[in-house]
Design a protein around this motif. Structure first.
Motif, PDB file in Angstrom:
ATOM      1  N   MET A   1      45.667  43.055  30.495  1.00  0.00           N
ATOM      2  CA  MET A   1      45.874  43.189  31.922  1.00  0.00           C
ATOM      3  C   MET A   1      46.418  41.864  32.448  1.00  0.00           C
ATOM      4  O   MET A   1      45.966  40.806  32.035  1.00  0.00           O
ATOM      5  CB  MET A   1      44.539  43.531  32.583  1.00  0.00           C
ATOM      6  CG  MET A   1      44.614  43.602  34.067  1.00  0.00           C
ATOM      7  SD  MET A   1      43.095  44.078  34.941  1.00  0.00           S
ATOM      8  CE  MET A   1      41.936  44.511  33.728  1.00  0.00           C
TER       9      MET A   1
ATOM     10  N   LEU B   1      53.848  48.179  35.039  1.00  0.00           N
ATOM     11  CA  LEU B   1      52.783  48.189  34.045  1.00  0.00           C
ATOM     12  C   LEU B   1      53.051  49.235  32.983  1.00  0.00           C
ATOM     13  O   LEU B   1      53.600  50.291  33.257  1.00  0.00           O
ATOM     14  CB  LEU B   1      51.439  48.518  34.715  1.00  0.00           C
ATOM     15  CG  LEU B   1      50.975  47.613  35.847  1.00  0.00           C
ATOM     16  CD1 LEU B   1      49.729  48.187  36.497  1.00  0.00           C
ATOM     17  CD2 LEU B   1      50.704  46.216  35.323  1.00  0.00           C
TER      18      LEU B   1
ATOM     19  N   GLN C   1      48.281  49.219  30.073  1.00  0.00           N
ATOM     20  CA  GLN C   1      47.788  48.320  31.116  1.00  0.00           C
ATOM     21  C   GLN C   1      47.157  49.106  32.268  1.00  0.00           C
ATOM     22  O   GLN C   1      46.131  48.696  32.814  1.00  0.00           O
ATOM     23  CB  GLN C   1      48.931  47.445  31.654  1.00  0.00           C
ATOM     24  CG  GLN C   1      49.382  46.382  30.676  1.00  0.00           C
ATOM     25  CD  GLN C   1      50.620  45.659  31.156  1.00  0.00           C
ATOM     26  OE1 GLN C   1      51.567  46.274  31.651  1.00  0.00           O
ATOM     27  NE2 GLN C   1      50.622  44.343  31.000  1.00  0.00           N
TER      28      GLN C   1
END
Length: 133
Positions: A1, A35, A39
């Protein structure tokens, strides 16, 4: 992340009094980032874990209410102070399993319950004073 995504998610979780629209706006901002699916999944899991940490299974509201419980209209408290039905409040007071887990209050909900009981207490106190004057 990513660090930026974690910062946004921590901001959402860290604000107990954050209203729904503002939380939605912040979540939209977080998930509008570029993303990967992994993620996004990781961010979702992180968010669930952080929200669950805010829950307070250690507080025995039922025990605290004890003998005054029958004197309280919990349906009124649920609707007036939480905009929920009585079942929602009873589930948390009794730690009734919901989706396989005991229902518990969040810290913010405990504060709201505390404030509601204080407000009702003050109203009752004012009436008692009026009765004797």
């Amino acid at each position: 992340m990513t660090r930026e995504l974690k910062k946004i998610l921590d901001s959402v979780v860290g604000q107990a009094d954050l209203n729904g629209q503002e939380a939605d706006r912040m979540m939209d901002l977080a998930f509008a980032m570029d993303l990967t699916e992994e993620q996004k999944r990781e961010a979702g899991q992180y968010l669930v874990e952080m929200i669950n940490k805010r829950k307070r299974p250690d507080v025995d509201v039922k025990g605290m209410l004890g003998e005054i419980s029958p004197a309280l209209n919990l349906s009124y408290i649920a609707k007036r102070y939480f905009d929920k039905d009585r079942t929602w409040l009873y589930q948390r007071i009794n730690h009734t399993p919901v989706n396989g887990k005991p229902a518990v209050f969040t810290q913010n909900e405990l504060k709201r319950l505390s404030d509601s009981l204080a407000e009702l207490s003050n109203k009752i106190h004012q009436i008692s004073i009026q009765l004797t004057h």
